[in-house]
Write a protein that holds these residues in place. Structure first.
Motif, PDB file in Angstrom:
ATOM      1  N   HIS A   1       0.858  -1.185   0.000  1.00  0.00           N
ATOM      2  CA  HIS A   1       0.000   0.000   0.000  1.00  0.00           C
ATOM      3  C   HIS A   1       0.895   1.236   0.000  1.00  0.00           C
ATOM      4  N   ILE A   2       0.888   1.981  -1.109  1.00  0.00           N
ATOM      5  CA  ILE A   2       1.816   3.107  -1.214  1.00  0.00           C
ATOM      6  C   ILE A   2       1.140   4.471  -1.251  1.00  0.00           C
ATOM      7  N   ALA A   3      -0.152   4.514  -1.631  1.00  0.00           N
ATOM      8  CA  ALA A   3      -0.789   5.823  -1.793  1.00  0.00           C
ATOM      9  C   ALA A   3      -2.303   5.707  -1.739  1.00  0.00           C
ATOM     10  N   ARG A   4      -2.937   6.873  -1.693  1.00  0.00           N
ATOM     11  CA  ARG A   4      -4.389   6.993  -1.815  1.00  0.00           C
ATOM     12  C   ARG A   4      -4.670   8.023  -2.901  1.00  0.00           C
ATOM     13  N   GLY A   5      -5.823   7.875  -3.537  1.00  0.00           N
ATOM     14  CA  GLY A   5      -6.160   8.810  -4.595  1.00  0.00           C
ATOM     15  C   GLY A   5      -7.648   8.893  -4.813  1.00  0.00           C
ATOM     16  N   GLU A   6      -8.022   9.711  -5.795  1.00  0.00           N
ATOM     17  CA  GLU A   6      -9.429   9.891  -6.119  1.00  0.00           C
ATOM     18  C   GLU A   6      -9.669   9.457  -7.559  1.00  0.00           C
ATOM     19  N   VAL A   7     -10.832   8.859  -7.791  1.00  0.00           N
ATOM     20  CA  VAL A   7     -11.183   8.370  -9.117  1.00  0.00           C
ATOM     21  C   VAL A   7     -11.727   9.522  -9.943  1.00  0.00           C
ATOM     22  N   LEU A   8     -11.232   9.635 -11.169  1.00  0.00           N
ATOM     23  CA  LEU A   8     -11.662  10.665 -12.115  1.00  0.00           C
ATOM     24  C   LEU A   8     -12.068   9.999 -13.423  1.00  0.00           C
ATOM     25  N   VAL A   9     -12.835  10.714 -14.218  1.00  0.00           N
ATOM     26  CA  VAL A   9     -13.150  10.261 -15.572  1.00  0.00           C
ATOM     27  C   VAL A   9     -12.544  11.267 -16.531  1.00  0.00           C
ATOM     28  N   LEU A  10     -11.690  10.795 -17.432  1.00  0.00           N
ATOM     29  CA  LEU A  10     -11.010  11.657 -18.394  1.00  0.00           C
ATOM     30  C   LEU A  10     -11.163  11.043 -19.778  1.00  0.00           C
ATOM     31  N   ASN A  11     -11.856  11.738 -20.668  1.00  0.00           N
ATOM     32  CA  ASN A  11     -12.097  11.235 -22.026  1.00  0.00           C
ATOM     33  C   ASN A  11     -12.711   9.833 -22.016  1.00  0.00           C
ATOM     34  N   ASP A  12     -13.723   9.638 -21.200  1.00  0.00           N
ATOM     35  CA  ASP A  12     -14.444   8.357 -21.074  1.00  0.00           C
ATOM     36  C   ASP A  12     -13.600   7.232 -20.492  1.00  0.00           C
ATOM     37  N   ASN A  13     -12.465   7.542 -19.893  1.00  0.00           N
ATOM     38  CA  ASN A  13     -11.628   6.540 -19.222  1.00  0.00           C
ATOM     39  C   ASN A  13     -11.567   6.847 -17.738  1.00  0.00           C
ATOM     40  N   PHE A  14     -11.518   5.794 -16.917  1.00  0.00           N
ATOM     41  CA  PHE A  14     -11.317   5.992 -15.493  1.00  0.00           C
ATOM     42  C   PHE A  14      -9.843   6.266 -15.234  1.00  0.00           C
ATOM     43  N   CYS A  15      -9.561   7.196 -14.334  1.00  0.00           N
ATOM     44  CA  CYS A  15      -8.197   7.552 -13.946  1.00  0.00           C
ATOM     45  C   CYS A  15      -8.163   7.702 -12.429  1.00  0.00           C
ATOM     46  N   VAL A  16      -6.979   7.701 -11.869  1.00  0.00           N
ATOM     47  CA  VAL A  16      -6.806   7.933 -10.437  1.00  0.00           C
ATOM     48  C   VAL A  16      -5.786   9.035 -10.257  1.00  0.00           C
ATOM     49  N   ARG A  17      -6.179  10.086  -9.540  1.00  0.00           N
ATOM     50  CA  ARG A  17      -5.259  11.170  -9.187  1.00  0.00           C
ATOM     51  C   ARG A  17      -4.737  10.888  -7.786  1.00  0.00           C
ATOM     52  N   ILE A  18      -3.436  10.800  -7.638  1.00  0.00           N
ATOM     53  CA  ILE A  18      -2.836  10.507  -6.332  1.00  0.00           C
ATOM     54  C   ILE A  18      -2.944  11.753  -5.458  1.00  0.00           C
ATOM     55  N   SER A  19      -3.562  11.584  -4.295  1.00  0.00           N
ATOM     56  CA  SER A  19      -3.741  12.715  -3.387  1.00  0.00           C
ATOM     57  C   SER A  19      -2.894  12.585  -2.130  1.00  0.00           C
ATOM     58  N   GLU A  20      -2.408  11.383  -1.842  1.00  0.00           N
ATOM     59  CA  GLU A  20      -1.597  11.184  -0.635  1.00  0.00           C
ATOM     60  C   GLU A  20      -0.616  10.038  -0.877  1.00  0.00           C
ATOM     61  N   VAL A  21       0.653  10.277  -0.639  1.00  0.00           N
ATOM     62  CA  VAL A  21       1.666   9.236  -0.696  1.00  0.00           C
ATOM     63  C   VAL A  21       1.946   8.830   0.737  1.00  0.00           C
ATOM     64  N   LEU A  22       1.810   7.540   1.025  1.00  0.00           N
ATOM     65  CA  LEU A  22       1.978   7.051   2.385  1.00  0.00           C
ATOM     66  C   LEU A  22       3.447   6.968   2.752  1.00  0.00           C
ATOM     67  N   GLN A  23       3.736   7.038   4.043  1.00  0.00           N
ATOM     68  CA  GLN A  23       5.114   6.932   4.527  1.00  0.00           C
ATOM     69  C   GLN A  23       5.658   5.548   4.224  1.00  0.00           C
ATOM     70  N   SER A  24       6.963   5.459   4.013  1.00  0.00           N
ATOM     71  CA  SER A  24       7.586   4.158   3.796  1.00  0.00           C
ATOM     72  C   SER A  24       7.675   3.412   5.112  1.00  0.00           C
ATOM     73  N   VAL A  25       7.924   2.115   5.058  1.00  0.00           N
ATOM     74  CA  VAL A  25       7.983   1.280   6.260  1.00  0.00           C
ATOM     75  C   VAL A  25       9.069   1.767   7.206  1.00  0.00           C
ATOM     76  N   GLY A  26      10.230   2.164   6.688  1.00  0.00           N
ATOM     77  CA  GLY A  26      11.323   2.653   7.530  1.00  0.00           C
ATOM     78  C   GLY A  26      10.961   3.922   8.257  1.00  0.00           C
ATOM     79  N   GLU A  27      10.239   4.848   7.574  1.00  0.00           N
ATOM     80  CA  GLU A  27       9.842   6.096   8.218  1.00  0.00           C
ATOM     81  C   GLU A  27       8.792   5.842   9.299  1.00  0.00           C
ATOM     82  N   VAL A  28       7.865   4.894   9.054  1.00  0.00           N
ATOM     83  CA  VAL A  28       6.839   4.577  10.040  1.00  0.00           C
ATOM     84  C   VAL A  28       7.486   4.002  11.291  1.00  0.00           C
TER      85      VAL A  28
END
Length: 151
Positions: free
Chosen positions: A116-143
């Motif tokens: 699990h590396i990130a979270r995002g929001e689903v968008l529709v662009l030119n009739d295709n589903f896309c995901v815009r990354i809104s949050e990058v999660l901390q790496s295991v070492g940083e946690v």
């Protein structure tokens, strides 16, 4: 639903060793840079200021990163989850609706090689589903470093 792209690695040991060495070098380079990046938060997106990789890396490390340019990764976007009885699964057919545990508009989870590396929001662009990354999660070492208690 998840979108997956998977390829198989070459069967030769030498190619596997080279790929592993390149992956290790890239992970070390990214780990050294991750603390200085201005990553987006859940509050909103902000520009990501990336350093000039070619100026700060030795020629050997540049070659190692170039080896990774054609490596395929398994990327999954998880819209939600549910639990169903086998009886209910067997009754699914075209037009069936499966209710998920997330609401419309909730962030979706992004996994790379089942991590699990990130979270995002689903968008529709030119009739295709896309995901815009809104949050990058901390790496295991940083946690681990932020949750460690001083002795």
């Amino acid at each position: 639903m998840a979108d997956e792209t998977t390829t198989t690695a070459p069967k030769t040991d030498a190619a596997g060793d080279m790929a592993q060495a390149a992956l290790n070098a890239a992970e070390q380079a990214v780990a050294g840079l991750s603390s200085g990046l201005g990553l987006a938060t859940a509050d909103g997106a902000k520009p990501l200021n990336l350093p000039n990789f070619s100026a700060s890396l030795s020629p050997n490390k540049q070659k190692a990163i170039e080896l990774l340019s054609n490596v395929n990764l398994n990327v999954k976007i998880e819209l939600g989850r549910t639990r169903m009885l086998i009886e209910d699964v067997l009754q699914l057919n075209e037009g069936s609706v499966v209710e998920l545990d997330k609401l419309a508009g909730d962030p979706v989870d992004i996994y790379v090689n089942d991590r699990h590396i990130a979270r995002g929001e689903v968008l529709v662009l030119n009739d295709n589903f896309c995901v815009r990354i809104s949050e990058v999660l901390q790496s295991v070492g940083e946690v681990a470093a932020t949750t460690a208690k001083p002795a």
